[in-house]
Write a protein that holds these residues in place. Structure first.
Motif, PDB file in Angstrom:
ATOM      1  N   LEU A 241      54.205  17.644  53.831  1.00  0.00           N
ATOM      2  CA  LEU A 241      54.901  16.367  53.681  1.00  0.00           C
ATOM      3  C   LEU A 241      56.395  16.514  53.414  1.00  0.00           C
ATOM      4  CD1 LEU A 241      52.354  14.183  51.670  1.00  0.00           C
ATOM      5  CD2 LEU A 241      53.077  13.895  54.030  1.00  0.00           C
ATOM      6  N   ASP A 242      56.813  17.499  52.689  1.00  0.00           N
ATOM      7  CA  ASP A 242      58.188  17.581  52.155  1.00  0.00           C
ATOM      8  C   ASP A 242      59.234  16.839  53.005  1.00  0.00           C
ATOM      9  OD1 ASP A 242      58.042  19.487  54.164  1.00  0.00           O
ATOM     10  OD2 ASP A 242      58.079  21.186  52.803  1.00  0.00           O
ATOM     11  N   ASP A 243      59.545  17.340  54.201  1.00  0.00           N
ATOM     12  CA  ASP A 243      60.553  16.677  55.039  1.00  0.00           C
ATOM     13  C   ASP A 243      59.944  15.976  56.245  1.00  0.00           C
ATOM     14  OD1 ASP A 243      62.676  17.537  53.423  1.00  0.00           O
ATOM     15  OD2 ASP A 243      62.742  19.482  54.445  1.00  0.00           O
ATOM     16  N   HIS A 244      58.627  15.734  56.194  1.00  0.00           N
ATOM     17  CA  HIS A 244      57.966  15.209  57.384  1.00  0.00           C
ATOM     18  C   HIS A 244      57.194  13.915  57.116  1.00  0.00           C
ATOM     19  CE1 HIS A 244      58.992  18.955  59.345  1.00  0.00           C
ATOM     20  NE2 HIS A 244      58.419  19.627  58.352  1.00  0.00           N
ATOM     21  N   ARG A 245      57.522  13.194  56.066  1.00  0.00           N
ATOM     22  CA  ARG A 245      56.796  11.958  55.776  1.00  0.00           C
ATOM     23  C   ARG A 245      56.946  10.936  56.901  1.00  0.00           C
ATOM     24  NH1 ARG A 245      55.189  12.000  50.219  1.00  0.00           N
ATOM     25  NH2 ARG A 245      56.301  13.662  49.131  1.00  0.00           N
ATOM     26  N   ASP A 246      58.101  10.938  57.559  1.00  0.00           N
ATOM     27  CA  ASP A 246      58.306   9.979  58.649  1.00  0.00           C
ATOM     28  C   ASP A 246      57.309  10.215  59.782  1.00  0.00           C
ATOM     29  OD1 ASP A 246      60.326   8.779  57.292  1.00  0.00           O
ATOM     30  OD2 ASP A 246      61.962   9.771  58.392  1.00  0.00           O
ATOM     31  N   ARG A 247      56.975  11.482  60.047  1.00  0.00           N
ATOM     32  CA  ARG A 247      55.994  11.783  61.089  1.00  0.00           C
ATOM     33  C   ARG A 247      54.633  11.191  60.723  1.00  0.00           C
ATOM     34  NH1 ARG A 247      55.261  17.844  62.494  1.00  0.00           N
ATOM     35  NH2 ARG A 247      53.885  16.872  64.050  1.00  0.00           N
TER      36      ARG A 247
END
Length: 534
Positions: A241-247
């Protein structure tokens, strides 16, 4: 008559084996220096409440049952006077079997679905009513252990029916805050996007709650998303999730209902995705969100789970089922969760959904006990008969209690598990009534542990409706399930049951006493049930 004679003979033979097993347990306990009191003498407060210990201890061995009771093997009638009618006669444990063993269960879907059905204007099908899930839908005030494992609380009270009591066995795990941060989670969401999920309160609830949950999960957690209708598809592989919540949000927002329900394909693809994205040291879990109305492909729980058994057994990937919809495949979802070493819940509105995804699911991401089982040994000197209320699909053979190859329940921090028994004591009895023991495996080392609690007759002397409020709430929930189960030929009514109107009044009083919104909702559901005649 011949079938009855054969059945009784088999029961006597089984009782003989139980007695020999229990006697062996007493000898082994003596050899290990166990000082547990099995004399049956009364405790000062009538109750022993044991906290969870860290070392393995056998605990008090079950009291050996007589091989043939009074010589006839038929102690069921006890002190019942001639001609007395007993509307509770049925599937009660007869002499000489005084053991009751079951796998722990923290499911609550049955109660949630019953509330939804009642709100829609009719009573639930009796076959969907599981009393243990009603009982376990409410907060308890059991003492909690300091570390992993369980505390054991045993109490009870007299019903309005002579010699009949309700006995409550309460098991509690530590609070979630006691051990610091949980391990990271690797969650594979298997989401039903079949046409039936277009109904308001299904896919829309799931999407909204999953979006909120995604924002609340930690940076080191991972999420994968699998969808299924007539076929299954991995729309998002395991993603940190760290930098990929938008995905993750984009994948959730794109979910739309389509065609039929191939639930078997969804579960298989979900487990394959979970194995591919397996994270060592993390809680790896498949979360199935569906109305479970499977109508395409494999629709049998055993067959579906057989195909993914390696993922469950070798990697310890458990299943968390979230049911939705006014029409709901309750039996299939329950079987999947039970045999998938997981548990189920049901959501009917936004409040329920956010509670499940944002509170209940995160709480299930840590484990304090694996393969947890409970065994209650009733004392044949004081107990005439008993019945475990519910847990029909979670029963375990008595001699498998200490067989750690036999599946139990997986339980996390912050949980309580309650089992309720209807117990008929012998006339003017006093002394020891029962010993309740819980056995579990440490979630990390797989070492076995046990903890026990004792029950004395003085602990059930108080009338039920004068007992502690939380015990009364437990009883009201069980009696409510009992009323909804009537009409089911396999169900035996509970002793001392109030009418639904009386039960609604008791629930309203308890809602005021406890100031618990969940108890208020229980009172509302009972009132609704009392107004329906179907």
């Amino acid at each position: 008559m011949e079938r009855t004679r054969i059945h009784r003979t088999r029961r006597r033979l089984r009782g003989t084996l139980v007695a020999l097993t229990a006697a062996s347990g007493l000898l082994l306990a003596g050899c290990s220096g166990d000082s547990g009191d099995s004399s049956g003498s009364s405790k000062a407060d009538g109750l022993q409440n044991s906290g969870g210990g860290s070392g393995y201890a056998p605990g008090p061995a079950p009291a050996p049952a007589p091989a043939d009771g009074d010589g006839s093997g038929e102690q069921r009638d006890g002190n019942r006077s001639e001609g007395e009618q007993d509307d509770t006669e049925g599937e009660f444990a007869p002499s000489p079997d005084y053991l009751s063993t079951f796998a722990l269960d923290v499911d609550t879907a049955s109660y949630g679905y019953a509330r939804r059905t009642l709100a829609d204007g009719h009573r639930p099908d009796p076959s969907t009513v599981r009393p243990e899930e009603f009982v376990n839908s409410f907060r308890q005030d059991y003492e909690r252990p300091d570390g992993n494992g369980f505390s054991v609380t045993v109490d009870g009270a007299r019903t309005d029916r002579e010699n009949w009591s309700l006995v409550r066995v309460g098991l509690a795990t530590r609070t979630a805050e006691q051990k610091g941060e949980r391990p990271p989670a690797a969650l594979t969401f298997v989401i039903d996007i079949s046409g039936s999920m277009a109904e308001p309160g299904r896919l829309d609830l799931a999407k909204d709650s999953l979006g909120v949950m995604t924002d609340r999960l930690r940076d080191d957690d991972s999420v994968a998303i699998v969808t299924f209708s007539d076929e299954a598809e991995t729309v998002l592989p395991m993603t940190r999730l760290d930098d990929h919540r938008d995905r993750v949000h984009h994948a959730i927002d794109a979910l739309e209902p389509t065609e039929s329900t191939n639930l078997g394909a969804g579960v298989r693809t979900g487990y394959a995705t979970a194995v591919e994205g397996l994270r060592e040291g993390a809680t790896n879990r498949v979360v199935l969100v569906s109305d479970a109305l499977a109508n395409t492909g494999d629709t049998d729980a055993d067959s579906i789970l057989d195909r993914i058994s390696d993922a469950r057994r070798e990697h310890g990937i458990t299943l968390f089922g979230v049911g939705v919809g006014s029409d709901y495949g309750d039996a299939l979802m329950e079987n999947l969760a039970d045999k998938g070493d997981g548990n189920t819940t049901y959501v009917s509105n936004e409040t329920d959904a956010r509670k499940v995804f944002c509170e209940q699911l995160p709480r299930n991401l840590d484990l304090t006990a694996r393969d947890a089982k409970a065994q209650v040994a009733f004392d044949p000197e004081t107990v005439a008969e008993f019945r475990l209320i519910g847990y029909d699909n979670r029963r375990v053979a008595d001699d498998d209690f200490r067989n750690d190859r036999v599946d139990g329940g997986e339980v996390g921090p912050g949980h309580t598990v309650t089992a309720l028994y209807a117990v008929r004591t012998k006339q003017s009895t006093s002394g020891h009534l029962a010993t309740a023991t819980v056995r579990w495996l440490d979630p990390e080392t797989r070492e076995p542990h046990e903890e026990s609690g004792q029950l004395e007759s003085s602990a059930v002397a108080k009338p039920l409706w004068d007992a502690a409020p939380r015990l009364q709430v437990t009883a009201v929930a069980a009696y409510f399930a009992d009323a909804l189960r009537r009409g089911d030929s396999d169900w035996t009514n509970l002793p001392g049951a109030p009418t639904l109107n009386e039960l609604a009044n008791k629930a309203e009083d308890l809602a005021d006493t406890t100031e618990d919104k969940a108890v208020t909702q229980l009172a509302e559901a009972i009132t609704q049930a009392s107004s329906y005649n179907d």
